[in-house]
Design a protein around this motif. Sequence first.
Motif, mmCIF file in Angstrom:
data_model
loop_
_atom_site.group_PDB
_atom_site.id
_atom_site.type_symbol
_atom_site.label_atom_id
_atom_site.label_comp_id
_atom_site.label_asym_id
_atom_site.label_seq_id
_atom_site.Cartn_x
_atom_site.Cartn_y
_atom_site.Cartn_z
ATOM 1 N N LEU A 1 -24.873 73.725 -23.600
ATOM 2 C CA LEU A 1 -24.095 73.461 -22.395
ATOM 3 C C LEU A 1 -24.755 72.341 -21.595
ATOM 4 O O LEU A 1 -25.981 72.262 -21.498
ATOM 5 N N ALA A 2 -23.939 71.459 -21.029
ATOM 6 C CA ALA A 2 -24.436 70.373 -20.184
ATOM 7 C C ALA A 2 -23.573 70.286 -18.931
ATOM 8 O O ALA A 2 -22.481 70.870 -18.858
ATOM 9 N N GLN A 3 -24.061 69.541 -17.948
ATOM 10 C CA GLN A 3 -23.339 69.342 -16.698
ATOM 11 C C GLN A 3 -22.682 67.969 -16.713
ATOM 12 O O GLN A 3 -23.343 66.947 -16.885
ATOM 13 N N GLY A 4 -21.350 67.920 -16.556
ATOM 14 C CA GLY A 4 -20.622 66.660 -16.480
ATOM 15 C C GLY A 4 -20.169 66.380 -15.066
ATOM 16 O O GLY A 4 -20.405 67.182 -14.150
ATOM 17 N N PRO A 5 -19.489 65.251 -14.829
ATOM 18 C CA PRO A 5 -19.072 64.885 -13.476
ATOM 19 C C PRO A 5 -18.101 65.869 -12.830
ATOM 20 O O PRO A 5 -18.225 66.169 -11.649
ATOM 21 N N LEU A 6 -17.145 66.374 -13.593
ATOM 22 C CA LEU A 6 -16.132 67.275 -13.039
ATOM 23 C C LEU A 6 -16.125 68.636 -13.715
ATOM 24 O O LEU A 6 -15.340 69.507 -13.329
ATOM 25 N N SER A 7 -16.968 68.820 -14.715
ATOM 26 C CA SER A 7 -16.910 70.051 -15.492
ATOM 27 C C SER A 7 -18.237 70.272 -16.191
ATOM 28 O O SER A 7 -19.103 69.395 -16.226
ATOM 29 N N TYR A 8 -18.361 71.454 -16.795
ATOM 30 C CA TYR A 8 -19.445 71.711 -17.735
ATOM 31 C C TYR A 8 -18.983 71.274 -19.118
ATOM 32 O O TYR A 8 -17.792 71.344 -19.438
ATOM 33 N N VAL A 9 -19.914 70.807 -19.939
ATOM 34 C CA VAL A 9 -19.589 70.309 -21.272
ATOM 35 C C VAL A 9 -20.135 71.282 -22.304
ATOM 36 O O VAL A 9 -21.339 71.566 -22.329
ATOM 37 N N LEU B 1 -21.074 72.219 -26.044
ATOM 38 C CA LEU B 1 -21.577 71.320 -27.072
ATOM 39 C C LEU B 1 -21.738 71.937 -28.458
ATOM 40 O O LEU B 1 -22.355 71.324 -29.328
ATOM 41 N N ASP B 2 -21.211 73.128 -28.702
ATOM 42 C CA ASP B 2 -21.258 73.631 -30.077
ATOM 43 C C ASP B 2 -19.940 74.312 -30.425
ATOM 44 O O ASP B 2 -19.115 74.615 -29.564
ATOM 45 N N ARG B 3 -19.732 74.527 -31.733
ATOM 46 C CA ARG B 3 -18.437 75.015 -32.195
ATOM 47 C C ARG B 3 -18.178 76.459 -31.781
ATOM 48 O O ARG B 3 -17.061 76.789 -31.370
ATOM 49 N N GLU B 4 -19.180 77.305 -31.886
ATOM 50 C CA GLU B 4 -18.969 78.714 -31.534
ATOM 51 C C GLU B 4 -18.459 78.847 -30.109
ATOM 52 O O GLU B 4 -17.455 79.526 -29.855
ATOM 53 N N SER B 5 -19.115 78.204 -29.173
ATOM 54 C CA SER B 5 -18.708 78.304 -27.776
ATOM 55 C C SER B 5 -17.418 77.539 -27.523
ATOM 56 O O SER B 5 -16.586 77.951 -26.706
ATOM 57 N N GLY B 6 -17.243 76.416 -28.228
ATOM 58 C CA GLY B 6 -16.000 75.675 -28.091
ATOM 59 C C GLY B 6 -14.801 76.515 -28.501
ATOM 60 O O GLY B 6 -13.790 76.577 -27.787
ATOM 61 N N GLU B 7 -14.898 77.175 -29.644
ATOM 62 C CA GLU B 7 -13.809 78.045 -30.085
ATOM 63 C C GLU B 7 -13.588 79.198 -29.113
ATOM 64 O O GLU B 7 -12.449 79.604 -28.868
ATOM 65 N N PHE B 8 -14.673 79.726 -28.561
ATOM 66 C CA PHE B 8 -14.540 80.829 -27.611
ATOM 67 C C PHE B 8 -13.655 80.424 -26.438
ATOM 68 O O PHE B 8 -12.705 81.142 -26.079
ATOM 69 N N PHE B 9 -13.943 79.285 -25.828
ATOM 70 C CA PHE B 9 -13.170 78.871 -24.657
ATOM 71 C C PHE B 9 -11.758 78.427 -25.031
ATOM 72 O O PHE B 9 -10.800 78.683 -24.284
ATOM 73 N N LEU B 10 -11.589 77.785 -26.178
ATOM 74 C CA LEU B 10 -10.254 77.365 -26.589
ATOM 75 C C LEU B 10 -9.351 78.557 -26.901
ATOM 76 O O LEU B 10 -8.136 78.503 -26.682
ATOM 77 N N ARG B 11 -9.932 79.632 -27.389
ATOM 78 C CA ARG B 11 -9.141 80.808 -27.755
ATOM 79 C C ARG B 11 -9.021 81.836 -26.627
ATOM 80 O O ARG B 11 -8.184 82.732 -26.691
ATOM 81 N N SER B 12 -9.836 81.719 -25.599
ATOM 82 C CA SER B 12 -9.866 82.731 -24.555
ATOM 83 C C SER B 12 -8.573 82.742 -23.743
ATOM 84 O O SER B 12 -8.095 81.697 -23.286
ATOM 85 N N ARG B 13 -8.024 83.926 -23.533
ATOM 86 C CA ARG B 13 -6.850 84.066 -22.671
ATOM 87 C C ARG B 13 -7.219 83.943 -21.205
ATOM 88 O O ARG B 13 -6.343 83.841 -20.343
ATOM 89 N N ALA B 14 -8.515 83.974 -20.919
ATOM 90 C CA ALA B 14 -8.983 83.817 -19.543
ATOM 91 C C ALA B 14 -9.247 82.362 -19.196
ATOM 92 O O ALA B 14 -9.771 82.061 -18.118
ATOM 93 N N ALA B 15 -8.891 81.434 -20.098
ATOM 94 C CA ALA B 15 -9.061 80.010 -19.847
ATOM 95 C C ALA B 15 -7.754 79.289 -20.176
ATOM 96 O O ALA B 15 -7.095 79.606 -21.166
ATOM 97 N N ALA B 16 -7.371 78.332 -19.334
ATOM 98 C CA ALA B 16 -6.109 77.616 -19.503
ATOM 99 C C ALA B 16 -6.339 76.122 -19.364
ATOM 100 O O ALA B 16 -7.365 75.684 -18.825
ATOM 101 N N PHE B 17 -5.373 75.340 -19.837
ATOM 102 C CA PHE B 17 -5.493 73.896 -19.682
ATOM 103 C C PHE B 17 -5.333 73.544 -18.200
ATOM 104 O O PHE B 17 -4.371 73.980 -17.560
ATOM 105 N N PRO B 18 -6.234 72.734 -17.623
ATOM 106 C CA PRO B 18 -6.211 72.490 -16.178
ATOM 107 C C PRO B 18 -5.433 71.247 -15.767
ATOM 108 O O PRO B 18 -5.829 70.515 -14.847
ATOM 109 N N GLY B 19 -4.310 70.979 -16.422
ATOM 110 C CA GLY B 19 -3.563 69.769 -16.116
ATOM 111 C C GLY B 19 -3.139 69.682 -14.664
ATOM 112 O O GLY B 19 -3.252 68.620 -14.029
ATOM 113 N N ARG B 20 -2.641 70.770 -14.121
ATOM 114 C CA ARG B 20 -2.202 70.760 -12.718
ATOM 115 C C ARG B 20 -3.380 70.520 -11.780
ATOM 116 O O ARG B 20 -3.275 69.764 -10.808
#
Length: 403
Positions: free
Chosen positions: A37-45, A47-66
């Motif tokens: 995990l890293a700190q970015g300008p507007l978000s946390y980044v 950096l690995d597949r296991e955690s990436g898949e976790f957040f992409l599949r989580s129903r508690a996380a949504a695309f923040p377009g709005r």
Amino acid sequence: MTIVTELDLPEFDYSAPDLTGEVYHRRLAEAAGRGWLAQGPLSYVVLDRESGEFFLRSRAAAFPGRQIAELFGAVTGRLWEQIDANILNQSGERHRRLRALVGPAFTPRAADRWRPAMRGFLQELWDAKATSCEFVGSVARPYPALTVAAVLGAPPQDAPRLHEWSDWVQRQFDVRALATELPRIERAVAEVYDYVEALLAERRTAPGDDLVSALLAAEEQGDRLSHAECVNLVLNVLAGGVDTTQAQLSHALRLFAGHPGQWALLADDPGLAARAVQEVLRYEPITPFTARICVEDVEHRGVVFPAGTIVAICAERGNRGIEAGEEFDITAERDPRILTFGAGAHYCLGANLARAELEEALAFLAPRMPDLAPDGEVGFGGVEGIYGLQSLPLRWSEPHGRP
């Protein structure tokens, strides 16, 4: 449990102006070497597949377009209307219903039916007498625009406009563009809305064997698809299906120009095209960072991400964080799971069509462009939204015999 704000994290600035090419890969590798995990300008980044898949599949996380649009003041007009209606920003039953309606047009079998048209477009674009070109403008830009025009039932002469609109509408995902080019993005969205309405009106009187006609049939059934949903689904396909494939095909030829042995293997056996596409998608994903916002408190790896936290899932590190992951090799046996098209409920609808386009292009070009090599400096785009190339000068030898 530790709250994410309490962590001492390495910083990774995904908006840095020099973050392209090998500098981009090197900085990501350095950040990933210090943790997942890293700190970015507007978000946390992430950096690995296991955690990436976790957040992409989580129903508690949504695309923040709005939420991203609100940060940059894009809260009125047609751009806000498009962001609010975008299938990426839908969830639950409405999202499932919309995907079910448009999904049949993007199955592997549905994508395969467009392969003859793809080959025809490639033949039209190919100059058999040439041994050099600026590849982005000559092939990578017009080819997916022509394909998406065919899928939608739009006239082929509209392809250049479709490409331009796709390029600008996709910049709603680019924080730098939102900060500096918002009026141009808004104008493109308004123009493409008018175009889609006209295309729907034309197809309503003269239906064909295309996606627009199929969506209109669903709209006429009343309870399945509203007119506004129909318009926005067409816009989603138009905006999301051109600039992305252009970028991935451009990077593919750049990679092969730098790996001549791999290109020779593909030229000798075009049947390797599917594996070549998979390796290109893995090695250089053109969606390097996919954002998610936690809609409730999320706990992962002993860290609590409070509701409202935005994370950026890094497909580049997720894809490369495997054994020999920094090597580009179309013959390597690898885990087929990659993060380039996302994961979970919002896995890219157009993935099968994009794969088919890329496979047809590589199988067509490899035998016709022996000794492929760079012919000048590559013009890299930024990595904040769609990571594409502005220019790619290439040269090659005349093929021995006709492919």
